[in-house]
Design a protein around this motif. Structure first.
Motif, mmCIF file in Angstrom:
data_model
loop_
_atom_site.group_PDB
_atom_site.id
_atom_site.type_symbol
_atom_site.label_atom_id
_atom_site.label_comp_id
_atom_site.label_asym_id
_atom_site.label_seq_id
_atom_site.Cartn_x
_atom_site.Cartn_y
_atom_site.Cartn_z
ATOM 1 N N HIS A 11 0.867 -1.286 -0.001
ATOM 2 C CA HIS A 11 -0.027 -0.012 -0.210
ATOM 3 C C HIS A 11 0.540 1.385 0.123
ATOM 4 C CE1 HIS A 11 -3.045 -2.987 1.528
ATOM 5 N NE2 HIS A 11 -3.674 -2.296 0.593
ATOM 6 N N THR A 12 0.738 1.979 -1.073
ATOM 7 C CA THR A 12 1.538 3.306 -1.205
ATOM 8 C C THR A 12 1.529 4.242 -0.039
ATOM 9 O OG1 THR A 12 1.546 3.114 -3.690
ATOM 10 C CG2 THR A 12 1.927 5.082 -2.709
ATOM 11 N N SER A 13 0.036 4.545 0.429
ATOM 12 C CA SER A 13 -0.328 5.238 1.507
ATOM 13 C C SER A 13 0.392 4.769 2.770
ATOM 14 C CB SER A 13 -1.676 5.490 1.525
ATOM 15 O OG SER A 13 -2.466 4.006 2.209
ATOM 16 N N PHE A 14 0.632 3.645 2.956
ATOM 17 C CA PHE A 14 1.144 3.172 4.063
ATOM 18 C C PHE A 14 2.634 3.429 4.239
ATOM 19 C CE2 PHE A 14 3.682 0.222 6.845
ATOM 20 C CZ PHE A 14 3.335 0.665 8.015
ATOM 21 N N ARG A 15 3.223 3.096 2.860
ATOM 22 C CA ARG A 15 4.701 3.279 2.865
ATOM 23 C C ARG A 15 4.982 4.736 3.032
ATOM 24 N NH1 ARG A 15 4.215 0.278 -1.901
ATOM 25 N NH2 ARG A 15 4.662 1.882 -3.329
ATOM 26 N N SER A 16 4.270 5.700 2.491
ATOM 27 C CA SER A 16 4.315 7.025 2.617
ATOM 28 C C SER A 16 4.206 7.410 4.139
ATOM 29 C CB SER A 16 3.487 7.865 1.837
ATOM 30 O OG SER A 16 3.589 9.505 1.972
ATOM 31 N N ALA A 17 3.263 7.079 4.699
ATOM 32 C CA ALA A 17 2.993 7.381 6.263
ATOM 33 C C ALA A 17 4.236 6.805 7.276
ATOM 34 C CB ALA A 17 1.683 6.788 6.745
ATOM 35 N N ALA A 18 4.414 5.428 6.863
ATOM 36 C CA ALA A 18 5.577 4.967 7.690
ATOM 37 C C ALA A 18 7.090 5.766 7.404
ATOM 38 C CB ALA A 18 5.887 3.491 7.185
ATOM 39 N N ARG A 19 7.165 6.297 6.213
ATOM 40 C CA ARG A 19 8.372 7.040 5.854
ATOM 41 C C ARG A 19 8.355 8.376 6.658
ATOM 42 N NH1 ARG A 19 12.299 8.075 1.583
ATOM 43 N NH2 ARG A 19 11.713 6.243 0.506
ATOM 44 N N LYS A 20 7.385 9.056 6.722
ATOM 45 C CA LYS A 20 7.365 10.211 7.493
ATOM 46 C C LYS A 20 7.542 9.962 8.838
ATOM 47 C CE LYS A 20 4.370 12.585 4.194
ATOM 48 N NZ LYS A 20 2.950 12.906 3.889
ATOM 49 N N VAL A 21 6.774 9.076 9.382
ATOM 50 C CA VAL A 21 7.062 8.812 10.949
ATOM 51 C C VAL A 21 8.457 8.325 11.161
ATOM 52 C CG1 VAL A 21 6.141 7.101 12.742
ATOM 53 C CG2 VAL A 21 4.649 8.051 11.237
ATOM 54 N N LEU A 22 8.945 7.397 10.242
ATOM 55 C CA LEU A 22 10.477 6.971 10.855
ATOM 56 C C LEU A 22 11.574 8.054 10.552
ATOM 57 C CD1 LEU A 22 9.754 3.448 9.742
ATOM 58 C CD2 LEU A 22 9.769 4.202 11.996
ATOM 59 N N GLU A 23 11.325 8.852 9.542
ATOM 60 C CA GLU A 23 12.422 9.735 9.251
ATOM 61 C C GLU A 23 12.206 10.860 10.250
ATOM 62 O OE1 GLU A 23 13.087 9.699 4.476
ATOM 63 O OE2 GLU A 23 11.450 10.922 5.057
ATOM 64 N N HIS A 24 11.117 11.276 10.897
ATOM 65 C CA HIS A 24 10.968 12.126 11.701
ATOM 66 C C HIS A 24 11.484 11.596 13.213
ATOM 67 C CE1 HIS A 24 9.116 15.179 14.746
ATOM 68 N NE2 HIS A 24 8.712 14.007 15.317
ATOM 69 N N HIS A 25 11.737 10.366 13.450
ATOM 70 C CA HIS A 25 12.356 9.626 14.448
ATOM 71 C C HIS A 25 13.719 9.252 14.196
ATOM 72 C CE1 HIS A 25 9.216 9.254 17.329
ATOM 73 N NE2 HIS A 25 8.467 9.077 16.242
ATOM 74 N N GLY A 26 14.421 9.930 13.295
ATOM 75 C CA GLY A 26 15.747 9.719 12.824
ATOM 76 C C GLY A 26 16.158 8.612 12.024
ATOM 77 N N TYR A 27 15.287 7.846 11.442
ATOM 78 C CA TYR A 27 15.650 6.457 10.639
ATOM 79 C C TYR A 27 15.993 7.219 9.042
ATOM 80 C CZ TYR A 27 14.639 3.163 14.268
ATOM 81 O OH TYR A 27 14.766 2.541 15.222
ATOM 82 N N GLU A 28 16.912 6.567 8.438
ATOM 83 C CA GLU A 28 17.077 6.946 7.084
ATOM 84 C C GLU A 28 16.356 5.825 6.168
ATOM 85 O OE1 GLU A 28 20.707 7.447 3.866
ATOM 86 O OE2 GLU A 28 21.179 7.266 5.861
ATOM 87 N N VAL A 29 15.145 6.500 5.631
ATOM 88 C CA VAL A 29 14.709 5.302 4.783
ATOM 89 C C VAL A 29 15.192 5.367 3.162
ATOM 90 C CG1 VAL A 29 12.379 4.781 3.580
ATOM 91 C CG2 VAL A 29 12.354 5.852 6.124
ATOM 92 N N VAL A 30 15.903 4.192 2.997
ATOM 93 C CA VAL A 30 16.672 4.313 1.831
ATOM 94 C C VAL A 30 15.916 3.779 0.601
ATOM 95 C CG1 VAL A 30 18.792 4.206 2.994
ATOM 96 C CG2 VAL A 30 17.673 1.901 2.447
#
Length: 117
Positions: A11-30
């Protein structure tokens, strides 16, 4: 932190939301992958530290992806996720070689941090 992460979900929408949440917490989504086959290729190419892996994927499901990754030398840490409760999968999560399971509704940087300790 500087941990790299690959998000695998159909699901594109989940990938986008997860990216925002995890990048906000300092993870680098590659990277992101929509299915199991693409996930296996992306792990080989991107070498992420962590793979956030949806259980239910088109083609190869998340459990098979996890098994293939953990069978290979030096696998990334795998965190399974689903919109369903982890109890629905019984011991399949443990047998998959994943570090653990986080329901999609509970996904956060601290939740992943806890599994990486």
């Amino acid at each position: 932190m500087d941990m790299t992460l690959l998000i695998v979900d159909d699901h594109t929408s989940f990938r986008s939301a997860a990216r925002k949440v995890l990048e906000h917490h300092g993870y680098e989504v590659v990277g992101e992958a929509p299915d199991g086959e693409t996930a296996l290729e992306a792990v080989r190419e991107l070498r992420p530290d962590i793979v956030l892996l949806d259980v239910q994927l088109p083609g190869i499901d998340g459990f098979e992806v996890a098994a293939r990754l953990t069978a290979a030398g030096d696998p990334p840490a795998i965190v399974m996720t689903s919109s369903r409760d982890g109890a629905d999968f019984g011991s399949m999560i443990e047998r998959s070689g994943a570090r653990g399971f986080i329901p999609k509704a509970d996904l956060s940087g601290p939740a992943i941090d806890a599994l990486m300790e």
